[in-house]
Design a protein around this motif. Structure first.
Motif, PDB file in Angstrom:
ATOM      1  N   VAL A  59      75.801  28.410  60.584  1.00  0.00           N
ATOM      2  CA  VAL A  59      75.287  29.756  60.292  1.00  0.00           C
ATOM      3  C   VAL A  59      73.813  29.691  59.921  1.00  0.00           C
ATOM      4  O   VAL A  59      73.011  30.515  60.362  1.00  0.00           O
ATOM      5  N   ALA A  60      73.452  28.702  59.098  1.00  0.00           N
ATOM      6  CA  ALA A  60      72.054  28.547  58.683  1.00  0.00           C
ATOM      7  C   ALA A  60      71.152  28.261  59.887  1.00  0.00           C
ATOM      8  O   ALA A  60      70.067  28.847  60.016  1.00  0.00           O
ATOM      9  N   LEU A  61      71.587  27.374  60.757  1.00  0.00           N
ATOM     10  CA  LEU A  61      70.792  27.047  61.946  1.00  0.00           C
ATOM     11  C   LEU A  61      70.673  28.244  62.874  1.00  0.00           C
ATOM     12  O   LEU A  61      69.615  28.494  63.465  1.00  0.00           O
ATOM     13  N   LEU A  62      71.755  29.008  63.005  1.00  0.00           N
ATOM     14  CA  LEU A  62      71.732  30.208  63.835  1.00  0.00           C
ATOM     15  C   LEU A  62      70.750  31.231  63.265  1.00  0.00           C
ATOM     16  O   LEU A  62      70.011  31.881  64.012  1.00  0.00           O
ATOM     17  N   GLY A  63      70.729  31.364  61.949  1.00  0.00           N
ATOM     18  CA  GLY A  63      69.847  32.328  61.305  1.00  0.00           C
ATOM     19  C   GLY A  63      68.391  32.065  61.584  1.00  0.00           C
ATOM     20  O   GLY A  63      67.599  33.008  61.768  1.00  0.00           O
ATOM     21  N   GLU A  64      67.997  30.798  61.619  1.00  0.00           N
ATOM     22  CA  GLU A  64      66.606  30.467  61.895  1.00  0.00           C
ATOM     23  C   GLU A  64      66.195  30.946  63.290  1.00  0.00           C
ATOM     24  O   GLU A  64      65.056  31.379  63.501  1.00  0.00           O
ATOM     25  N   ASN A  65      67.103  30.891  64.244  1.00  0.00           N
ATOM     26  CA  ASN A  65      66.787  31.353  65.603  1.00  0.00           C
ATOM     27  C   ASN A  65      66.714  32.871  65.696  1.00  0.00           C
ATOM     28  O   ASN A  65      65.984  33.415  66.531  1.00  0.00           O
ATOM     29  N   LEU A  66      67.488  33.570  64.845  1.00  0.00           N
ATOM     30  CA  LEU A  66      67.500  35.030  64.890  1.00  0.00           C
ATOM     31  C   LEU A  66      66.155  35.631  64.507  1.00  0.00           C
ATOM     32  O   LEU A  66      65.754  36.678  65.030  1.00  0.00           O
ATOM     33  N   VAL A  67      65.447  34.980  63.577  1.00  0.00           N
ATOM     34  CA  VAL A  67      64.140  35.493  63.168  1.00  0.00           C
ATOM     35  C   VAL A  67      63.185  35.507  64.351  1.00  0.00           C
ATOM     36  O   VAL A  67      62.465  36.481  64.585  1.00  0.00           O
ATOM     37  N   GLU A  68      63.169  34.416  65.084  1.00  0.00           N
ATOM     38  CA  GLU A  68      62.286  34.317  66.249  1.00  0.00           C
ATOM     39  C   GLU A  68      62.671  35.328  67.321  1.00  0.00           C
ATOM     40  O   GLU A  68      61.813  35.952  67.944  1.00  0.00           O
ATOM     41  N   LYS A  69      63.959  35.514  67.519  1.00  0.00           N
ATOM     42  CA  LYS A  69      64.419  36.365  68.608  1.00  0.00           C
ATOM     43  C   LYS A  69      64.193  37.841  68.343  1.00  0.00           C
ATOM     44  O   LYS A  69      63.786  38.597  69.241  1.00  0.00           O
ATOM     45  N   TYR A  70      64.448  38.292  67.111  1.00  0.00           N
ATOM     46  CA  TYR A  70      64.404  39.726  66.814  1.00  0.00           C
ATOM     47  C   TYR A  70      63.192  40.149  65.977  1.00  0.00           C
ATOM     48  O   TYR A  70      63.045  41.327  65.664  1.00  0.00           O
ATOM     49  N   HIS A  71      62.328  39.205  65.613  1.00  0.00           N
ATOM     50  CA  HIS A  71      61.105  39.520  64.865  1.00  0.00           C
ATOM     51  C   HIS A  71      61.406  40.364  63.625  1.00  0.00           C
ATOM     52  O   HIS A  71      60.789  41.413  63.397  1.00  0.00           O
ATOM     53  N   LEU A  72      62.355  39.915  62.835  1.00  0.00           N
ATOM     54  CA  LEU A  72      62.770  40.659  61.649  1.00  0.00           C
ATOM     55  C   LEU A  72      61.730  40.542  60.536  1.00  0.00           C
ATOM     56  O   LEU A  72      61.171  39.473  60.298  1.00  0.00           O
ATOM     57  N   ILE A  73      61.484  41.645  59.829  1.00  0.00           N
ATOM     58  CA  ILE A  73      60.505  41.647  58.752  1.00  0.00           C
ATOM     59  C   ILE A  73      61.196  41.378  57.420  1.00  0.00           C
ATOM     60  O   ILE A  73      62.369  41.738  57.237  1.00  0.00           O
ATOM     61  N   PRO A  74      60.510  40.744  56.453  1.00  0.00           N
ATOM     62  CA  PRO A  74      61.120  40.393  55.169  1.00  0.00           C
ATOM     63  C   PRO A  74      61.706  41.585  54.419  1.00  0.00           C
ATOM     64  O   PRO A  74      62.758  41.467  53.780  1.00  0.00           O
ATOM     65  N   GLN A  75      61.021  42.744  54.485  1.00  0.00           N
ATOM     66  CA  GLN A  75      61.513  43.915  53.742  1.00  0.00           C
ATOM     67  C   GLN A  75      62.879  44.360  54.253  1.00  0.00           C
ATOM     68  O   GLN A  75      63.776  44.699  53.463  1.00  0.00           O
ATOM     69  N   ALA A  76      63.047  44.362  55.564  1.00  0.00           N
ATOM     70  CA  ALA A  76      64.331  44.767  56.147  1.00  0.00           C
ATOM     71  C   ALA A  76      65.422  43.773  55.768  1.00  0.00           C
ATOM     72  O   ALA A  76      66.559  44.163  55.448  1.00  0.00           O
ATOM     73  N   ILE A  77      65.073  42.488  55.775  1.00  0.00           N
ATOM     74  CA  ILE A  77      66.034  41.463  55.413  1.00  0.00           C
ATOM     75  C   ILE A  77      66.436  41.589  53.946  1.00  0.00           C
ATOM     76  O   ILE A  77      67.610  41.443  53.583  1.00  0.00           O
ATOM     77  N   THR A  78      65.455  41.884  53.087  1.00  0.00           N
ATOM     78  CA  THR A  78      65.728  42.029  51.656  1.00  0.00           C
ATOM     79  C   THR A  78      66.693  43.183  51.395  1.00  0.00           C
ATOM     80  O   THR A  78      67.668  43.052  50.647  1.00  0.00           O
ATOM     81  N   ILE A  79      66.416  44.339  52.002  1.00  0.00           N
ATOM     82  CA  ILE A  79      67.285  45.506  51.812  1.00  0.00           C
ATOM     83  C   ILE A  79      68.672  45.245  52.384  1.00  0.00           C
ATOM     84  O   ILE A  79      69.690  45.575  51.761  1.00  0.00           O
ATOM     85  N   ALA A  80      68.733  44.631  53.564  1.00  0.00           N
ATOM     86  CA  ALA A  80      70.029  44.304  54.172  1.00  0.00           C
ATOM     87  C   ALA A  80      70.817  43.358  53.274  1.00  0.00           C
ATOM     88  O   ALA A  80      72.027  43.513  53.083  1.00  0.00           O
ATOM     89  N   GLY A  81      70.120  42.382  52.680  1.00  0.00           N
ATOM     90  CA  GLY A  81      70.785  41.450  51.779  1.00  0.00           C
ATOM     91  C   GLY A  81      71.356  42.147  50.563  1.00  0.00           C
ATOM     92  O   GLY A  81      72.476  41.858  50.131  1.00  0.00           O
ATOM     93  N   GLY A  82      70.591  43.096  50.005  1.00  0.00           N
ATOM     94  CA  GLY A  82      71.075  43.849  48.858  1.00  0.00           C
ATOM     95  C   GLY A  82      72.305  44.669  49.188  1.00  0.00           C
ATOM     96  O   GLY A  82      73.261  44.738  48.399  1.00  0.00           O
ATOM     97  N   ILE A  83      72.305  45.285  50.369  1.00  0.00           N
ATOM     98  CA  ILE A  83      73.452  46.096  50.789  1.00  0.00           C
ATOM     99  C   ILE A  83      74.695  45.223  50.972  1.00  0.00           C
ATOM    100  O   ILE A  83      75.800  45.587  50.543  1.00  0.00           O
ATOM    101  N   VAL A  84      74.503  44.046  51.573  1.00  0.00           N
ATOM    102  CA  VAL A  84      75.627  43.127  51.781  1.00  0.00           C
ATOM    103  C   VAL A  84      76.215  42.676  50.448  1.00  0.00           C
ATOM    104  O   VAL A  84      77.438  42.652  50.255  1.00  0.00           O
ATOM    105  N   LEU A  85      75.344  42.331  49.515  1.00  0.00           N
ATOM    106  CA  LEU A  85      75.813  41.898  48.192  1.00  0.00           C
ATOM    107  C   LEU A  85      76.548  43.023  47.474  1.00  0.00           C
ATOM    108  O   LEU A  85      77.550  42.789  46.792  1.00  0.00           O
ATOM    109  N   LEU A  86      76.040  44.239  47.617  1.00  0.00           N
ATOM    110  CA  LEU A  86      76.666  45.385  46.958  1.00  0.00           C
ATOM    111  C   LEU A  86      78.056  45.656  47.537  1.00  0.00           C
ATOM    112  O   LEU A  86      79.023  45.876  46.800  1.00  0.00           O
TER     113      LEU A  86
END
Length: 211
Positions: A59-86
């Protein structure tokens, strides 16, 4: 009030403990292996910890490739992480009905170690999501990536110890009551961390100010 400016080491280890750590597996593992020979239990501990570790690393290795593929920004990742935790915390507070897994008499230890032990008992869906969020956010930050992998190995080792010595652990007087109380506290902490993470993402986007 000052929010976390990043997912620091303590935050990563705390969330990893909540979503991948040993407390959540004591009850399910004990019930699943209640009628299984002690030697087989130890085999299950080894196999399931191994497979769970491999899953987390993939999963960790897959995640590193997703950043390159989808050009995800840190703010979106932070909010998504908060929603998942909630969502994860709310599922713990209001759990959906699920029939408990029961080991079949002739089920091979290897199959049992993969499912349901490695997944979803050890590596929960929310644990997978947490790894992805951390890895995505850590893109280009070698120190943070190193911390994430350390957290994975530490949690998997703790899970292994719990499963390997499960017969001795469940005999400790009052342990389950203590774990229930501790679990309630940890769930509240997870809700608070989830809300804080969402607020962090919003502030970093210039939406709102924390005083």
């Amino acid at each position: 009030m000052q929010l976390l400016s990043d997912f620091d080491d303590s935050f990563i280890f705390t969330i990893s403990f909540l979503t991948l750590g040993p407390i959540k597996i004591i009850g399910p593992f004990a019930k699943l292996t209640a009628n299984i020979d002690p030697k087989v239990k130890k085999q299950l501990a080894v196999f399931s910890a191994f497979f769970a570790t491999i899953m987390c690393l993939l999963v960790a290795l897959l995640g590193e490739n997703l950043v390159e593929k989808y050009h995800l920004i840190p703010q979106a990742i932070t909010i998504a992480g908060g929603i998942v935790l909630l969502i994860s915390a709310l599922r713990l507070i209001f759990p959906p009905f699920q029939s408990e897994a029961i080991a079949k008499p002739n089920q091979k230890p290897l199959n049992l170690a993969i499912s349901p032990l490695a997944s979803p008992i050890i590596v929960t869906p929310m644990g997978i999501a947490a790894i992805l969020v951390f890895i995505l956010f850590a893109h280009g930050q070698p120190a943070m990536i190193s911390t994430i992998y350390k957290a994975i190995f530490v949690m998997m080792f703790l899970d292994f110890l719990i499963m390997f010595f499960i017969d001795k652990i469940i005999k400790i007087p009052g342990l389950m009551a203590i774990l229930q109380i501790l679990g309630s506290i940890l769930v509240f902490i997870q809700v608070a961390l989830a809300v804080q993470t969402i607020l962090l993402g919003l502030v970093n986007m210039g939406i709102g100010v924390i005083k």
